[in-house]
Design a protein around this motif. Structure first.
Motif: not given
Length: 515
Positions: A299-304, A318-335, A346-349
């Motif tokens: 979260m502190n180093q990835t450019r979203l 940035g990593s959020l430049q994803l094609a339409q209907n891309t499935s984004l899997f966010l793993d919060e168990t790694q917190l 900024h990334n969380v926002t």
């Protein structure tokens, strides 16, 4: 030459320099219209399957070759049997020379080749992150690049601003053609989807395919639901909501509200190893997916967010430049414990804006710009997610904790046969593309039912709850192959929502800090 483009973004036009006369500006307009071309940057994404990587991109890594060949035609298949999208992988011999050149890929660790696509008309019709099929003339000769540079140099006599590019701008805007080939467009076809198992468009022209698929949808749904129930530790209700999430898509926007999105928070996940296994299963079912482990370092180093680099006069991806209907899997168990820096905040926002408004923030230093997107977001967490969601379901494991590890090790990443896997893939894509409508009679019935639900306790059901039930009912009907809402579909969606709320209230009473 036929290729399938994954991500598209415009090269920002050069900023107007102060002190230029009106005559110079008129000359600039005339010379640009005379040349009459624009440059698009296309990224052809390959399949990233490294399980140790914190971010992965998938594009159907193992589509059945026989099935794909039957739908797309033999000319679109490789001799090794992979689907045509695998043709975009860079040859191993080109990886080393390109290492010194920043190809500006959106995703970290991306290895797919890039291409400069020269568009000569109707460039205003392209939108950010559209999926396109491009037909054109491929140019990889350095000599042709040199001729183009000489032409640009000669044009600087007509427009002095064209010859004022710095060395850094020239390096990023005109990379060697041997590493970044040029494709001169003859024809561009927007793609309704990027599933190679389906025809290019689901319409009346493919009536036989559509009718046969719709006839099989109830049985395929039952098989897929049983498979999801198995991988979700025996939780049938969570499996229902996961299936609805996978076929959701933004179909319209009303003011700032995107309609059709269904971001799902699957909380109560047992461990990080389980969420990684869950993603490995889901990435086999959807055409495009990306895994983001929300560790403190990532979260502190990835450019979203994409940002403007004014030195090179380009947009840094940035990593959020994803094609339409891309499935984004966010793993919060790694917190993990720690503090987010400015980039992390900024990334969380940015993730919250994608989930709530389906918009990606672009950072131009002095101001921010928002561009619409269509990304399916699934959040896996142990407790309540720190991110917003449209629906939250607590995972209730039917497996005893003592046997959990043994159960997880026995979960198959793939179904038993590739034909069954392809049926699941076709089902999910077709369900997402179906049209949907609500008749006036059913609309009146839903309105009366909503008033009746609020009669005894107005606080028990809010407008937000009604919206969620309508979205659930829509996805439920589409999952059954129905393109209209029925009374039975509405009652079934109400029942699912009642079970979900009852479960969440039960966990709230047990854990006071849980929702």
């Amino acid at each position: 030459m036929q290729t399938a483009a994954r991500h598209v973004w415009w090269r920002p036009p050069p900023m107007r320099r102060a002190g230029r006369s009106e005559a110079t500006r008129r000359t600039t307009t005339w010379t640009r219209s005379l040349r009459n071309n624009r440059t698009l940057v296309f990224v052809f994404s390959s399949s990233l399957r490294d399980p140790n990587s914190s971010s992965q991109l998938n594009c159907f890594p193992n589509v059945s070759a026989d099935h794909a060949a039957g739908l797309q035609g033999p000319t679109e298949m490789q001799s090794n049997g992979d689907c045509k999208r695998q043709e975009t992988e860079a040859p191993p011999t080109q990886a080393a020379p390109a290492s010194h050149l920043d190809l500006n890929f959106p995703l970290p660790g991306e290895r797919g080749p890039a291409c400069l696509v020269k568009v000569y008309e109707d460039w205003e019709s392209f939108k950010l992150n559209d999926t396109l099929e491009v037909f054109g003339i491929l140019s990889v000769s350095p000599a042709l690049s040199a001729l183009a540079e000489e032409k640009d140099a000669s044009s600087s006599f007509l427009d002095p601003a064209e010859g004022m590019e710095t060395a850094e701008e020239q390096r990023v805007h005109s990379p060697p053609a041997s590493l970044v080939p040029r494709l001169h467009v003859l024809h561009v076809k927007p793609l309704q989807h990027n599933n190679p198992l389906l025809p290019h468009a689901i319409s009346d022209d493919n009536g036989a395919f559509l009718s046969s698929t719709l006839a099989e949808m109830p049985s395929v749904r039952a098989e897929l639901l049983a498979y999801f129930t198995h991988i979700l530790l025996g939780d049938g209700l969570a499996a229902e909501f996961l299936l609805l999430h996978l076929i959701s898509s933004v179909y319209s926007r009303r003011d700032v509200l995107p309609l059709g999105k269904f971001a799902l928070n699957l909380c109560g996940c047992p461990a990080a190893s389980y969420t990684e296994r869950l993603y490995q299963i889901l990435q086999q079912l959807v055409p495009c997916s990306w895994y983001l482990a929300m560790s403190l370092q990532n979260m502190n180093q990835t450019r979203l967010r994409p940002r403007k680099d004014y030195t090179a006069n380009r947009l840094v991806s940035g990593s959020l430049q994803l094609a339409q209907n891309t499935s984004l899997f966010l793993d919060e168990t790694q917190l993990e414990p720690g503090q987010l820096d400015a980039t992390g905040v900024h990334n969380v926002t940015a993730l919250g804006n994608v989930i709530s408004w389906q918009k990606v923030d672009y950072d131009f230093n002095y101001h921010q710009m928002e561009f619409p997107c269509n990304i399916n977001v699934l959040i896996a967490s142990e407790g309540r997610s720190l991110l917003p969601s449209d629906c939250q379901i607590h995972l209730e494991s039917q497996v005893a904790p003592a046997h959990l590890e043994e159960y997880l090790s026995g979960i198959q990443v793939l179904p038993q046969t590739s034909s069954q896997l392809n049926r699941f893939r076709i089902y999910l894509s077709v369900a997402r593309l179906l049209d949907y409508s609500i008749s006036d009679q059913v609309t009146k019935y839903v309105e009366d039912d909503f008033v009746e639900m609020r009669k005894d306790d107005p606080q028990s059901v809010s407008a937000e709850d009604l919206h969620r039930m309508l979205v659930t009912a829509r996805l439920l009907c589409l999952s059954l192959g129905q393109n209209h809402l029925s009374r039975d579909g509405w009652l079934r969606a109400k029942h699912m929502e009642m079970l979900r709320r009852s479960r969440m209230e039960q966990h709230q009473s047990v854990n006071g800090n849980e929702p």
